[in-house]
Design an enzyme around this catalytic site. Sequence first.
Site, PDB file in Angstrom:
ATOM      1  CD  GLU A 189      -3.010  -1.014   2.280  1.00 18.00           C
ATOM      2  OE1 GLU A 189      -2.848  -0.164   3.178  1.00 18.00           O
ATOM      3  OE2 GLU A 189      -3.974  -1.801   2.259  1.00 18.00           O
ATOM      4  CD  GLU A 213      -3.721  -5.907   3.395  1.00 20.71           C
ATOM      5  OE1 GLU A 213      -4.635  -5.140   3.805  1.00 20.71           O
ATOM      6  OE2 GLU A 213      -2.509  -5.719   3.622  1.00 20.71           O
TER       7      GLU A 213
END
Length: 585
Positions: A196, A315
């Site tokens: 991320e 995720e």
Amino acid sequence: MSDIQPLAHRRARGRGLGRLAALLTALAVMLSLSGTAAFGAADVHGTALHPVVHVPAKAIDAVAQMQPSWNLGNSLDAPSETAWGNPLTTKATFDTIAAAGFRSVRIPVTWSNHQSATAPYTIDATFVARVKQIVDWAQADGLYVVLNIHHDSIEWVSNITKDHDNVMARFDSTWSQISEAFKSEPRTLLFESVNEPRFNDVTDAQKTAYLNELNVSFHTVVRASGGENATRMLVLPTLGGDGAQPLLDDLSTTINSLHDSQLVATVHFYSYYPFSANLAGGTLYGDIAQKYLDDSFADMHDTFVAKGIPVYLGEYGLLTSPNYFHPESVERGEQLKYYEQLGYAARKYGVTTALWDAFNYLNRATLQWRDPDIFAMIKSSWTTRSGTASFDKVFVSKSAPITAESLTLNLNGTHFLGVWQGSTRLLPGRDYTVSGTTLTFTASALTRLVGDRAYGTDATVQARFSTGVPWNIDIVTNDNPTVAAATGTTDGLTIPTEYRGNNLATMHATYADGTNAGPLDWTPYQTFNETFSPDYPNSTIVLTPLFLASLRDGDTATLVFHFYSGQTATYKVTKNGSTVTGTVG
């Protein structure tokens, strides 16, 4: 702005290295991946470390073989392995994961917790050995492994905007050390460049350029390290792990520029934000959230999968649920609908999905699934569809005559088989009727099911379908909830509440002039658990310091508590200095 010149210089220098790396990679792929590759490893005593796993030559086939996947969250990415509440990882952890049907695991690692912050940025050898031990345990169970650098992304990688050269030197050193430590691992181990990635205080174009530079440099360093890294699958993220189409396009540009058939795109998915966090009225998994999921997976497919580039959804889950330390923010049946559709979308669009599990799903101390029903829905979704309904509760008023009540069935391509209470089948016509997709429980059946009509769930029945898991329906006796006057401080206000069989859904907060009250000024529906929270055992609703601090001094806010039964309770709150007074609306 001072970093733009070094960035442009580095990108120009990287183009020459990128062309050389691409040529070397293409040659290696032709030589070693002409068919299906088989890899095995053994220690110095000849004991097998990894079973022989046949890894398809094409990355898209190999990543498909990794479905479904699971995250070892809040362990190696924590300041220390047990710092965030999980026990030490053991071989039995992966035995359990493999036995449950998972085919791969993502192992998030924050290296900076065990790394010198100055050149040459050496990673502690003991920690590297521990990571390797855990990676090997997973592979010994026949699981693919994705290894990354995790919270490093926010702890120091994001500083690239202000300290470009040092960050790039540390990034390259980190991946050089990881590559060297794992260069002999089989191709069942994948590397993910960074988790991320986010960059603050720069333009969108600069963010794209920084991420491209990181991804290209990661690719160059790993490929140059030799060994199995010459053909290892490498996973590249979008900005922030976000699946917005412009960010998918940016990543696609980077991947295409590298001319490497062993690259994998990765994004994360936590559902439509108002639903995932239960704010702005997103209490139900409705049409907007469902369309958001389908559109997101379709975008991943069209941008990458349809062009032969695999997508690893590194995720997925919900931002707030399940959370076993607070009341559930997202209603349980609505969670089940989300997981059911996500599994279907993964199969429909060819995306491999990795469940984010910080502790929420698998209890790593007992190695038992915390909520077997949620896990059953997730597992079922890997192979088939399940039927659901418009809600998982039927509310029966305690203070009024019992009448027939209906739900809408969501067949999801299945066939409705009937309704059971335990092993006893309810009788069609007498106990319930079905007209199209409308399931109606008769008054006589509900009278029998509620029994003495105590508040709360009096019985649970199951709607069963031709495939998948049954849909549990609670038969709940309820009445209008009530709230009572209270005083408190800005540290918290506890409102006495008689729930009478109800579950709190959301809180609407406004001032008399129509403006919104609370930290979310763009919506009157405030965030569950952050600004208000039910305490069912103690029969209260708690207003949090975050909410109370946001109130205008001396101005009364009107709160409307909405419950899943459709009933409401109105309350007024006034803050004067540090004193807070609540009265019944």
